[in-house]
Design a protein around this motif. Structure first.
Motif, short mmCIF file in Angstrom:
data_model
loop_
_atom_site.label_atom_id
_atom_site.label_comp_id
_atom_site.label_asym_id
_atom_site.label_seq_id
_atom_site.Cartn_x
_atom_site.Cartn_y
_atom_site.Cartn_z
N SER A 40 0.77 -1.27 0.01
CA SER A 40 -0.07 0.04 0.15
C SER A 40 0.76 1.43 0.12
O SER A 40 0.35 2.34 -0.03
CB SER A 40 -0.96 -0.03 1.16
OG SER A 40 -1.82 -0.99 1.03
N ASN A 87 -3.47 11.78 11.04
CA ASN A 87 -4.27 11.03 10.46
C ASN A 87 -4.50 9.66 11.19
O ASN A 87 -4.52 8.39 10.62
CB ASN A 87 -3.80 10.68 8.96
CG ASN A 87 -4.15 11.60 8.14
OD1 ASN A 87 -4.54 12.61 8.45
ND2 ASN A 87 -3.79 11.60 6.51
N SER A 131 -1.78 6.08 5.10
CA SER A 131 -2.60 5.03 4.57
C SER A 131 -2.18 3.45 4.70
O SER A 131 -2.59 2.53 5.24
CB SER A 131 -3.28 5.19 3.33
OG SER A 131 -4.09 4.30 2.77
#
Length: 161
Positions: A40, A87, A131
């Motif tokens: 990812s 985040n 992410s």
């Protein structure tokens, strides 16, 4: 020491698309959870293009490398070092003088990121990697964190620490 190998990688060839050598894999680089994060990884971090590395569970961006990532480093234990959340990812931040080190906190295996703060802002590095790093489940987190809107260090800035 791993940091020496990582620093050596930042000074490697500046040819476009060159493979980054000498990034030492972390002790737990073969952990299957690292593979989840590695697939990812973004194509760009802090505006720098991703480059191939020759070590398992590693990533590099920029030519020469401005950002280097290793998955599978030991998870930090309780610490009084600066911790920041970006985040939803907790990072322990450390000024190593020539570069900055970010290590995920509350995730096992941990991810370590070294970056040149004169070329890349910590806020961009943390946000761009969140992410992929978030694919490693959180098992805890910092008990006190710096506000996300004030991450350290900004490119070329001195936060006084």
């Amino acid at each position: 020491m791993a940091a020496v190998a990582l620093l050596g990688a930042t000074a490697l060839a500046s040819g476009c698309g060159a493979r980054v050598a000498d990034v030492e894999p972390a002790p737990e680089a073969t952990d299957p959870v690292c593979a989840e994060a590695m697939v990812s990884l973004p194509d760009a971090v802090a505006g720098f293009e991703r480059r191939e590395t020759d070590s398992q569970a590693t990533g590099a961006w920029g030519s020469p490398s401005a950002v280097i990532l290793r998955c599978g480093v030991p998870e930090p234990g309780p610490t009084t070092e600066h911790c920041v959340t970006a985040n939803g990812i907790d990072w322990v931040t450390r000024d190593e003088g020539q570069y900055w080190r970010l290590t995920t906190y509350g995730r096992s295996p941990a991810i370590e990121v070294l970056f040149d703060d004169t070329r890349a802002a910590s806020s961009s590095v943390m946000v761009d990697l969140s992410s992929a790093v978030g694919r490693i489940p959180a098992t805890g987190g910092c008990t006190t964190t710096a506000p996300t809107q004030e991450p350290i260090p900004e490119s070329g800035a001195d936060d006084g620490q």
